[in-house]
Design a protein around this motif. Sequence first.
Motif, PDB file in Angstrom:
ATOM      1  N   HIS A   1      -4.000   2.505  -4.032  1.00 13.91           N
ATOM      2  CA  HIS A   1      -2.415   3.221  -4.867  1.00 13.91           C
ATOM      3  C   HIS A   1      -1.035   2.060  -3.748  1.00 13.91           C
ATOM      4  CE1 HIS A   1      -3.745   7.449  -5.766  1.00 13.91           C
ATOM      5  NE2 HIS A   1      -4.821   6.546  -5.878  1.00 13.91           N
ATOM      6  N   VAL A   2      -0.968   1.849  -5.184  1.00 12.23           N
ATOM      7  CA  VAL A   2       0.426   0.802  -4.240  1.00 12.23           C
ATOM      8  C   VAL A   2       1.968   0.964  -5.093  1.00 12.23           C
ATOM      9  CG1 VAL A   2      -1.221  -1.736  -4.591  1.00 12.23           C
ATOM     10  CG2 VAL A   2       0.144  -0.453  -6.602  1.00 12.23           C
ATOM     11  N   VAL A   3       2.616   0.431  -4.495  1.00 12.76           N
ATOM     12  CA  VAL A   3       4.197   0.811  -4.977  1.00 12.76           C
ATOM     13  C   VAL A   3       5.211  -0.879  -4.561  1.00 12.76           C
ATOM     14  CG1 VAL A   3       4.943   2.465  -3.689  1.00 12.76           C
ATOM     15  CG2 VAL A   3       4.941   0.805  -2.465  1.00 12.76           C
ATOM     16  N   PHE A   4       5.829  -0.458  -5.341  1.00 12.91           N
ATOM     17  CA  PHE A   4       6.395  -3.013  -5.560  1.00 12.91           C
ATOM     18  C   PHE A   4       8.117  -2.585  -4.836  1.00 12.91           C
ATOM     19  CE2 PHE A   4       4.228  -1.203  -9.079  1.00 12.91           C
ATOM     20  CZ  PHE A   4       3.195  -2.284  -9.203  1.00 12.91           C
ATOM     21  N   LYS A   5       7.857  -3.445  -3.912  1.00 12.83           N
ATOM     22  CA  LYS A   5       9.199  -3.959  -3.026  1.00 12.83           C
ATOM     23  C   LYS A   5      10.214  -5.018  -3.603  1.00 12.83           C
ATOM     24  CE  LYS A   5      11.483  -4.556   0.994  1.00 12.83           C
ATOM     25  NZ  LYS A   5      11.465  -4.484   2.533  1.00 12.83           N
TER      26      LYS A   5
ATOM     27  N   GLY B   1      -2.110   2.784   4.024  1.00 13.13           N
ATOM     28  CA  GLY B   1      -3.649   2.258   4.534  1.00 13.13           C
ATOM     29  C   GLY B   1      -3.695   1.160   5.133  1.00 13.13           C
ATOM     30  N   GLY B   2      -3.079   0.078   5.395  1.00 12.82           N
ATOM     31  CA  GLY B   2      -2.860  -1.396   5.539  1.00 12.82           C
ATOM     32  C   GLY B   2      -1.829  -1.675   5.293  1.00 12.82           C
ATOM     33  N   GLY B   3      -1.198  -3.171   4.847  1.00  9.42           N
ATOM     34  CA  GLY B   3       0.156  -3.771   4.606  1.00  9.42           C
ATOM     35  C   GLY B   3       0.012  -4.655   3.334  1.00  9.42           C
ATOM     36  N   GLY B   4       1.224  -5.701   3.511  1.00  9.45           N
ATOM     37  CA  GLY B   4       0.680  -5.505   1.753  1.00  9.45           C
ATOM     38  C   GLY B   4      -0.407  -6.224   0.899  1.00  9.45           C
ATOM     39  N   ILE B   5       0.020  -7.402   0.097  1.00  8.92           N
ATOM     40  CA  ILE B   5      -1.014  -8.211  -0.831  1.00  8.92           C
ATOM     41  C   ILE B   5      -0.693  -9.760  -0.068  1.00  8.92           C
ATOM     42  CG2 ILE B   5      -2.351  -8.875  -2.094  1.00  8.92           C
ATOM     43  CD1 ILE B   5      -2.687  -5.824  -1.536  1.00  8.92           C
TER      44      ILE B   5
ATOM     45  N   ASP C   1       0.685  -0.967   0.147  1.00  6.89           N
ATOM     46  CA  ASP C   1      -0.299   0.052   0.071  1.00  6.89           C
ATOM     47  C   ASP C   1       1.262   0.900  -0.076  1.00  6.89           C
ATOM     48  OD1 ASP C   1      -1.716   2.316  -0.051  1.00  6.89           O
ATOM     49  OD2 ASP C   1      -3.008   0.543   2.268  1.00  6.89           O
ATOM     50  N   ALA C   2       0.461   2.252  -0.719  1.00  8.60           N
ATOM     51  CA  ALA C   2       1.773   3.169  -1.256  1.00  8.60           C
ATOM     52  C   ALA C   2       1.196   4.325   0.092  1.00  8.60           C
ATOM     53  CB  ALA C   2       1.028   4.112  -2.528  1.00  8.60           C
TER      54      ALA C   2
END
Length: 198
Positions: A187-191, A50-54, A46-47
């Motif tokens: 809204h997401v980001v990638f790690k 508001g919450g964690g990863g998927i 979550d960018a």
Amino acid sequence: MKCLALFALFLLLSAFTSYLPSATAEFVYDKDGNKLENKGFYYILDANLGGGGIEGAATGNETCPLTVVQSLNELHSGLPILISSLTFVRFISEERMLRLEFVGVPAPCAPSPLWTVVKGLPEGRQAVKLAGYENTVKGWFEIRKLVGQHYKLVFCARDTDACESIGVHVDENGKRVLVLTVDDPLHVVFKKINTWDA
């Protein structure tokens, strides 16, 4: 006969190129500023915190974690996800046809780690589930830029070529289920995952 064969080839090429990303499509970047690699392993986070990863979870009457959800824990990265293009490329660009799949999902529980979209659910929304679920919608996923290094995931149905954003719906048990939405994308980001620390 030769003209008919050439016309058939033209139609085939036209259909294929209609699914290619536009010439202006930019590469997708991870949170460290590196291009997303085709067949790379990533956490989708979550960018906006508001919450964690998927990750996967059991929802409704499921006895296995067949539903794709956002972790309730903001500090949890979720499950590793393999992002792969349906065409041969080194890096992922926006609007490219993609497969998304969890890494390390136990086979006896989930028939496939691939993500898909399921319709006809009791909650009345089309939700992201693992492949093998009934009432799946044939299609593919794409990544589209929002702002800065914030992106959204979209799902494009093969039958209609219509693409809808993926957002979050909080179900009756408080689980943050990934669903198709018109105006409220996640809204997401990638790690990038460089080592298996998960």
